[in-house]
Design an enzyme around this catalytic site. Structure first.
Site, PDB file in Angstrom:
ATOM      1  N   VAL A 152       0.873  -1.174   0.000  1.00  0.00           N
ATOM      2  CA  VAL A 152       0.000   0.000   0.000  1.00  0.00           C
ATOM      3  C   VAL A 152       0.912   1.226   0.000  1.00  0.00           C
ATOM      4  O   VAL A 152       1.717   1.382   0.897  1.00  0.00           O
ATOM      5  CB  VAL A 152      -0.904   0.024   1.244  1.00  0.00           C
ATOM      6  CG1 VAL A 152      -1.909   1.155   1.162  1.00  0.00           C
ATOM      7  CG2 VAL A 152      -1.607  -1.314   1.428  1.00  0.00           C
ATOM      8  N   CYS A 153       0.792   2.125  -0.995  1.00  0.00           N
ATOM      9  CA  CYS A 153       1.830   3.132  -1.195  1.00  0.00           C
ATOM     10  C   CYS A 153       1.275   4.480  -1.621  1.00  0.00           C
ATOM     11  O   CYS A 153       0.112   4.606  -1.995  1.00  0.00           O
ATOM     12  CB  CYS A 153       2.804   2.671  -2.280  1.00  0.00           C
ATOM     13  SG  CYS A 153       3.429   1.001  -2.059  1.00  0.00           S
ATOM     14  N   THR A 154       2.162   5.489  -1.607  1.00  0.00           N
ATOM     15  CA  THR A 154       1.906   6.784  -2.228  1.00  0.00           C
ATOM     16  C   THR A 154       3.107   7.133  -3.094  1.00  0.00           C
ATOM     17  O   THR A 154       4.245   7.094  -2.614  1.00  0.00           O
ATOM     18  CB  THR A 154       1.707   7.878  -1.169  1.00  0.00           C
ATOM     19  OG1 THR A 154       0.592   7.545  -0.332  1.00  0.00           O
ATOM     20  CG2 THR A 154       1.447   9.231  -1.821  1.00  0.00           C
ATOM     21  N   ASN A 330      -3.595   4.106  -4.048  1.00  0.00           N
ATOM     22  CA  ASN A 330      -3.971   2.742  -4.427  1.00  0.00           C
ATOM     23  C   ASN A 330      -5.383   2.673  -4.988  1.00  0.00           C
ATOM     24  O   ASN A 330      -6.055   1.642  -4.862  1.00  0.00           O
ATOM     25  CB  ASN A 330      -3.839   1.797  -3.231  1.00  0.00           C
ATOM     26  CG  ASN A 330      -2.434   1.748  -2.691  1.00  0.00           C
ATOM     27  OD1 ASN A 330      -2.113   2.450  -1.742  1.00  0.00           O
ATOM     28  ND2 ASN A 330      -1.575   0.948  -3.296  1.00  0.00           N
ATOM     29  N   ARG A 343      -5.542   8.735   1.531  1.00  0.00           N
ATOM     30  CA  ARG A 343      -4.247   9.420   1.568  1.00  0.00           C
ATOM     31  C   ARG A 343      -4.101  10.393   0.411  1.00  0.00           C
ATOM     32  O   ARG A 343      -3.278  11.308   0.459  1.00  0.00           O
ATOM     33  CB  ARG A 343      -3.116   8.383   1.515  1.00  0.00           C
ATOM     34  CG  ARG A 343      -2.951   7.577   2.791  1.00  0.00           C
ATOM     35  CD  ARG A 343      -2.161   6.297   2.577  1.00  0.00           C
ATOM     36  NE  ARG A 343      -2.974   5.275   1.927  1.00  0.00           N
ATOM     37  CZ  ARG A 343      -2.649   4.687   0.792  1.00  0.00           C
ATOM     38  NH1 ARG A 343      -1.529   4.994   0.165  1.00  0.00           N
ATOM     39  NH2 ARG A 343      -3.451   3.774   0.270  1.00  0.00           N
TER      40      ARG A 343
END
Length: 405
Positions: A152-154, A330, A343
């Site tokens: 799970v990322c930005t 995501n 986010r």
């Protein structure tokens, strides 16, 4: 292709995958009534210091001229204890669901039989890591599978007023993998941080590409080919997701590419932004994904939204239209993010407040240090500028109050 599960190696490994899926059940009680720990845009966080900074990421070199089964020996010799600790924790999670230990037995005895199904050189590199670490081959293979389904990322690529491109990302990993109520943290995330490394991949004593990765993991999630491109990969949630692709691979369907292997192949072999964009948008994959790609010229940046079989969208940087950055978490950029995992809005608010005139390593690090962009899953932040070949990476922490994801 063979689809009969009964009495087969593939059927045994299916039980392993079910274990991985079910390991998230323990978070159900934790996820209720979590406050939205969203703070105002942070400033002055760079150079990194304070409670959110856990340390610099060490550098290693992997020599691509060496045989694949020898390339990782030096790095693994330094990280053997940390890798052993992480894999033991993964085994303990599995045993908590299946007390008989049958799952680990299957991993150790059946999963290695599929090593020959991995494309060259990845299978040979995994064998070398198992030899160097002394860990069972099946358990090292399991470690390399995890990232297809739990990331799970930005990620963001931004262009400043001079045309210089900045590419940065938070790598968040460990969702549903062992919530520690006492310490308010994810167990696997905590054990991953000591495994974060920067790697220079060299051939003929020249750096081909650089990456921030995890010791023992042969695919790539974050990297740069100096002077050519930058690339990060974020997981994309879909009903037709990574579990399905991995299951198909176990069952004998091998026409899809592991998404982290594709990332590494592009970093190693692509010679231009356009070639990389073509490979990332057209290659059939095992799991859906977002590829966030930056080039080396003004306007060269995009988010490629992938299903397993096709490209759904390419969202381009467009300075003329006022789009001086592209940012991906995501969720498809044309849809609203899940309300309990938003986010994107805080990150975009901070990017817009920063302005194109002021974008830099320092200000983009501020954005990625703002909760919930920074959260309990965040293991590292990487900052890259392709024009000068600069890659910086920092270990992260998120003290309470902080969102679990």
């Amino acid at each position: 292709m063979a689809w009969n599960l009964r009495g087969s190696v593939r059927g045994s490994v299916l039980l392993l995958l079910l274990c991985i899926v079910l390991s998230g059940c323990g978070i159900c009680a934790v996820a209720q009534d979590v406050p939205p720990y969203t703070e105002d845009c942070r400033s002055g966080t760079y150079p990194p210091a304070g409670p959110t900074f856990k340390g610099n990421v060490p550098w290693y070199t992997v020599n691509l001229d060496q045989p694949p089964n020898e390339r990782w020996h030096q790095l693994i010799s330094h990280k053997k204890t940390q890798l052993t600790n992480l894999i033991q924790a993964i085994k303990d999670l599995a045993k908590s669901l299946f007390a008989s230990g049958k799952i680990i037995e299957l991993v150790d005895t059946k999963l290695p039989l599929l090593i020959g199904s991995l494309p060259f050189p990845f299978g040979e590199e995994i064998k070398g890591i198992a030899d160097a670490s002394g860990l069972p081959l099946g358990e090292v293979m399991l470690f390399n599978i995890f990232y297809e389904v739990f990331t799970v990322c930005t990620s963001v690529v931004a262009e400043d007023k001079t045309g210089k491109l900045y590419h940065a990302r938070n790598l968040d990993f460990g969702l549903f993998l062992g919530w520690d109520v006492k310490n308010s943290s994810w167990m696997i995330t905590e054990l991953l941080r000591p495994l974060v490394v920067n790697v220079k991949f060299q051939r003929n004593n020249k750096t081909v590409f650089q990456s921030t990765s995890f010791a023992g993991y042969v695919g790539m999630l974050t990297g740069m080919k100096p002077g050519v491109l930058t690339l990060t990969m974020n997981e994309r949630y879909s009903l037709d997701g990574g579990y399905i692709g991995i299951l198909e691979w176990i069952l004998g369907r091998r026409d899809g590419t592991w998404m982290s292997f594709l990332t590494r192949n592009v970093l190693e072999n692509a010679t231009s932004y356009e070639e990389a964009k073509s490979l990332l948008s057209k290659t059939k994959m095992l799991a859906p994904a977002y590829y966030i790609l930056g080039g080396n010229k003004s306007g060269e940046a995009c988010v490629i939204t992938r299903s397993r079989e096709s490209c759904l969208d390419i969202w381009e940087l467009d300075i003329q239209q006022g789009r001086w950055y592209v940012l991906e978490t995501n969720y498809d950029h044309w849809k609203e993010p899940l309300f309990v995992d938003n986010r994107r809005v805080p990150a975009m608010k901070c990017m817009n407040r920063t302005t194109q005139q002021s974008i830099s390593f320092a200000t983009i690090y501020d954005v990625l240090s703002t909760k919930p962009v920074l959260n309990k899953l965040t293991t590292y932040t990487t900052l890259m500028t392709v024009s000068d070949g600069n890659l910086e990476a920092y270990l992260r922490d998120c003290p309470d109050p902080c969102m679990p994801w």
